[in-house]
Design a protein around this motif. Structure first.
Motif, PDB file in Angstrom:
ATOM      1  N   GLU A 160       5.388   9.323   2.954  1.00  0.00           N
ATOM      2  CA  GLU A 160       4.266   8.478   2.554  1.00  0.00           C
ATOM      3  C   GLU A 160       4.813   7.230   1.888  1.00  0.00           C
ATOM      4  O   GLU A 160       5.716   7.321   1.044  1.00  0.00           O
ATOM      5  N   ASN A 173       6.617   6.920  -1.486  1.00  0.00           N
ATOM      6  CA  ASN A 173       5.838   7.604  -2.517  1.00  0.00           C
ATOM      7  C   ASN A 173       6.261   9.069  -2.573  1.00  0.00           C
ATOM      8  O   ASN A 173       6.747   9.541  -3.590  1.00  0.00           O
ATOM      9  N   GLU A 174       6.110   9.777  -1.475  1.00  0.00           N
ATOM     10  CA  GLU A 174       6.571  11.168  -1.439  1.00  0.00           C
ATOM     11  C   GLU A 174       6.843  11.567   0.001  1.00  0.00           C
ATOM     12  O   GLU A 174       6.481  10.856   0.935  1.00  0.00           O
TER      13      GLU A 174
HETATM   14 MG   LIG Z   1       0.540  12.173  -1.126  1.00  0.00          MG
END
Ligand SMILES: [Mg+2]
Ligand SMILES: Nc1ncnc2c1ncn2[C@@H]1O[C@H](COP(=O)(O)OP(=O)(O)O)[C@@H](O)[C@H]1O
Length: 366
Positions: free
Chosen positions: A247, A258-259
């Motif tokens: 992400e 983000n992750e």
């Molecule tokens: Mg997420």
């Protein structure tokens, strides 16, 4: 092959549905007897610390994979005694803890928001001092769909956030003023072959994915290559076989991670209709040691999640070019019950259908 999947939710279900045409059979492991994947394969119930149950699950399997990232690493490692486990359980370790994950991104030269480890109220004050507000306080483990997070906008928000989350290990992240959210889904084979899906654009509502547009509009070649590079570095470093999602936040044209999710991902569901080979099929091909399929687009696609409640299926199916997927889960606020994808070669036709579906979906929300 006999494929075992840890987790019996919708992702496991869609993995099996993609794998049957290739001649595989499926068995699931899930603590819940209600797990929706039980309708499409054998379901073994047990808890992840029950060695006996894990053994029963593994009996006779050729390969084991997982559909959620909170599988205890010890369970995945124990299962390696019985059959190969893909992706490498090291990917679980890297993805289960947001602090470990962000540090890992940094070691691979993947940009992220600034962050600080928070173990005490004094740490929180120091982290806010260093990163400034706004910032996002998150539990390091077990958050999903925006759960376990508080946005801190003013100093007076700290007390409430600390009393909600302070009993857990935390991370403070700088609040990213992103232009939009994107994600990349990639599959790597056991032999080290890669396939990348195009960057897609994701819209979240209350921390839950609501819509994915594939491909994301106005993506430069440089951005696509950058995102592929992030996935390539992660999958290579982890000797990873299977599908992975990263992400991303787009900020002034740059992509920050983000992750990651060491599994098939909600932002890849569009690929069932919108790509030559879906993320699910490619995951199954990868973990069973088969050649990967093309990730080429079939027109354009938009995926809408059905969250909490679902409109009448007949009303949704009346909409031109729509493809409905229901997960057989009991309705509950905030729960993902299904998704619907519109796929078309014509943007106008796609937009008309998406608007019709969005009206149906918003009509069912209280
Ligand atoms: Mg997420
Ligand atoms: N540091 C941040 N700055 C701005 N928005 C954020 C930040 N972290 C998370 N968000 C928002 O919250 C959503 C959910 O957060 P995420 O870290 O992806 O957790 P989850 O595991 O719940 O998906 C993100 O998709 C994004 O919209």
């Amino acid at each position: 092959m006999r494929v075992g999947i840890l987790g019996g939710g919708q992702l496991g279900r869609m993995l099996a549905l993609a794998g049957y045409p290739l001649g595989h059979t499926f068995r699931f492991f899930d603590p819940s007897p209600e797990a929706g994947a039980g309708e499409v394969g054998e379901l073994v119930n047990g808890s992840y610390d029950e060695e006996e149950a894990l053994k029963r699950f593994a009996d006779g399997l050729d390969v084991i994979t997982y559909e959620f990232e909170n599988v205890p690493v010890e369970a995945a490692r124990l299962l390696e005694q019985y059959a190969p486990v893909h992706p490498n359980p090291a990917a679980l370790e890297a993805a289960q803890d947001r602090l470990v994950e962000k540090r890992y991104f940094r070691t691979l030269n993947i940009p992220t928001a600034q962050f600080r480890d928070v173990d005490s109220r004094a740490d929180l004050d120091a982290a806010v001092e260093a990163l400034w507000l706004p910032a996002v306080l998150k539990t390091r483990r077990e958050g999903y769909d925006g759960k376990g997070q508080r946005v801190l906008r003013e100093p007076s928000d700290l007390d409430a956030a600390w009393s909600d989350l302070g009993d857990k290990a935390l991370i403070l992240e700088q609040f990213v003023r992103f232009d939009r959210e994107l994600s990349i889904v990639a599959t790597r084979s056991t032999g080290g072959d890669f396939r990348y899906y195009p960057l897609v654009e994701n819209t979240h509502v209350d921390g839950i994915l609501s819509r994915t547009v594939a491909p994301a509009p106005d993506v430069s070649e440089r951005q696509q290559r950058a995102a592929e590079g992030y996935a390539h570095r992660i999958q290579t470093a982890l000797d990873y076989a299977g599908t992975l999602a990263v992400e991303l936040f787009e900020v002034d044209g740059l992509l920050m991670a983000n992750e990651m999710a060491p599994r098939v991902h909600n932002s890849g569901h569009w690929s069932i209709e919108g790509a030559e080979t879906s993320q699910f099929e490619n995951h199954i091909r990868a973990v069973t040691g088969q050649p990967l399929g093309s990730t080429g687009l079939r027109g354009q696609a938009t995926m809408l999640n059905l969250i909490g409640t679902t409109p009448d299926p007949a009303d949704m199916l009346k909409v031109d070019a729509s493809h409905l997927h229901l997960y057989s889960k009991a309705p509950r606020p905030g729960r993902k019950l299904g998704h619907i994808t519109v796929r078309s070669d014509h943007l106008e036709r796609l937009e008309t259908s998406v608007a019709a579906l969005e009206a149906l979906i918003s009509g069912t929300e209280e």
